[in-house]
Design a protein around this motif. Sequence first.
Motif, short mmCIF file in Angstrom:
data_model
loop_
_atom_site.label_atom_id
_atom_site.label_comp_id
_atom_site.label_asym_id
_atom_site.label_seq_id
_atom_site.Cartn_x
_atom_site.Cartn_y
_atom_site.Cartn_z
N UNK A 1 1.46 -1.30 -0.08
CA UNK A 1 0.13 0.33 -0.19
C UNK A 1 0.65 0.90 -0.03
N UNK A 2 0.86 1.98 -0.80
CA UNK A 2 1.27 3.55 -0.59
C UNK A 2 1.59 4.63 -0.21
N UNK A 3 2.06 5.26 0.22
CA UNK A 3 1.77 6.66 1.39
C UNK A 3 0.33 6.82 1.22
N UNK A 4 0.01 7.56 0.65
CA UNK A 4 -1.17 8.24 0.50
C UNK A 4 -2.52 7.04 0.59
N UNK A 5 -2.19 5.72 0.24
CA UNK A 5 -3.42 5.27 0.71
C UNK A 5 -3.82 4.65 2.17
N UNK A 6 -2.40 4.96 2.66
CA UNK A 6 -2.03 4.39 4.26
C UNK A 6 -2.64 6.16 4.93
N UNK A 7 -1.72 7.31 4.15
CA UNK A 7 -2.29 8.03 5.16
C UNK A 7 -4.40 8.54 5.21
N UNK A 8 -4.83 7.74 4.14
CA UNK A 8 -6.55 8.08 4.18
C UNK A 8 -6.74 7.41 4.48
N UNK A 9 -6.17 5.50 4.27
CA UNK A 9 -6.81 4.94 5.67
C UNK A 9 -6.91 5.58 6.94
N UNK A 34 12.79 13.76 5.45
CA UNK A 34 13.23 13.05 6.44
C UNK A 34 12.13 13.19 7.82
N UNK A 35 11.00 13.98 6.83
CA UNK A 35 9.70 13.58 7.98
C UNK A 35 8.73 12.68 6.82
N UNK A 36 8.63 12.01 6.28
CA UNK A 36 8.11 11.43 5.25
C UNK A 36 7.89 9.58 5.97
N UNK A 37 8.31 9.74 6.99
CA UNK A 37 7.72 9.08 8.03
C UNK A 37 5.74 8.85 8.10
N UNK A 38 5.60 7.00 8.31
CA UNK A 38 3.99 7.14 7.87
C UNK A 38 3.71 8.14 9.11
N UNK A 39 3.36 7.81 10.40
CA UNK A 39 3.16 8.92 11.29
C UNK A 39 3.41 10.52 11.68
N UNK A 40 4.79 10.84 10.78
CA UNK A 40 4.71 12.24 10.63
C UNK A 40 3.85 12.72 9.34
N UNK A 41 4.06 12.18 8.33
CA UNK A 41 2.66 12.24 7.74
C UNK A 41 1.22 12.61 7.95
N UNK A 42 1.25 11.35 8.82
CA UNK A 42 -0.73 11.07 9.48
C UNK A 42 -0.59 12.42 10.11
N UNK A 43 0.12 12.96 10.36
CA UNK A 43 -0.34 13.25 12.11
C UNK A 43 0.06 15.19 11.05
N UNK A 44 0.97 15.84 10.67
CA UNK A 44 0.52 16.50 9.48
C UNK A 44 -0.50 16.92 8.35
N UNK A 45 -0.95 15.62 7.83
CA UNK A 45 -2.48 15.22 7.34
C UNK A 45 -3.48 15.55 8.27
N UNK A 46 -3.03 15.20 9.55
CA UNK A 46 -4.39 15.56 10.25
C UNK A 46 -4.36 16.96 10.20
N UNK A 47 -3.06 17.49 11.24
CA UNK A 47 -3.07 18.98 11.44
C UNK A 47 -3.56 19.73 9.92
#
Length: 259
Positions: A1-9, A34-47
């Motif tokens: 699963x790519x990152x976009x789909x993981x963040x979406x989920x 360096x901030x493209x880990x899944x937890x960091x991306x999810x936090x950024x997307x939510x904010x």
Amino acid sequence: MNQALQIRSALASEQLPVPCQAWFQTLITQQPPQQRTLPALVAAAKARLLASDLTASGLFDTTSPPPVFPREVVSSSPASVQETCLAHDVVAQVVDLENVSQSRWQQVQALEAIERGEQKRGREIIRVLAGGDAGNDGEAGDETDTGNGNADGRPVARASATGGTSDANATHRLVLQDAAGQTLFALELTRIYRIGIGRLRIGEKLLLKKGTVVARGTLLLEPASVRFLGGQVEPLNKAWVEGRLARLRSEAQAAGQRE
């Protein structure tokens, strides 16, 4: 699963509305490598999502938009529908808020305290950073106080920003807006301590749960029917504070002259 789909989920699992694919791709590319880990991306997307205007062009996919208010309750004559219930969850944002149990002058004083960066907690005046002291999920930082909440984590009633009296018996009327730009009035049927001038921000996102009662074009809010997702749309909040303060001052002065 790519990152976009993981963040979406991840966003969907928190019952947040899911933006379009292009929004996710832009978010990912704008983050430092360096901030493209899944937890960091999810936090950024939510904010970013919670700080976005739900009606912004290009935020959602037009072929699969998020659920919105039923058309019959936002029609030209919503009062004709005596009572119905939401058939599904709806995420909406706050675009107006009023404490209908306060006088105009009390509301002016509350907004002036917020404008100065002052709010009251018990008998103690506290300073908050410009734009609000953000807590978890973008919620106002003055909402909770460790060790001073109820057993279920709900904050206890606090003194209002206008003079040390509890707002436990206050009643608030809100205007809520869905992703399609439709608006509905909402009224506290039961006191919800998270709702209050200075605690609930303009642009903050609320999840209105399936089964929430809509009576004559007004959502009836109870603690079990709403979940506060957090966030704030800074331009909307700033314009609301400035505009509402000016209107309230004018109305209060006019009322004083009539007396």
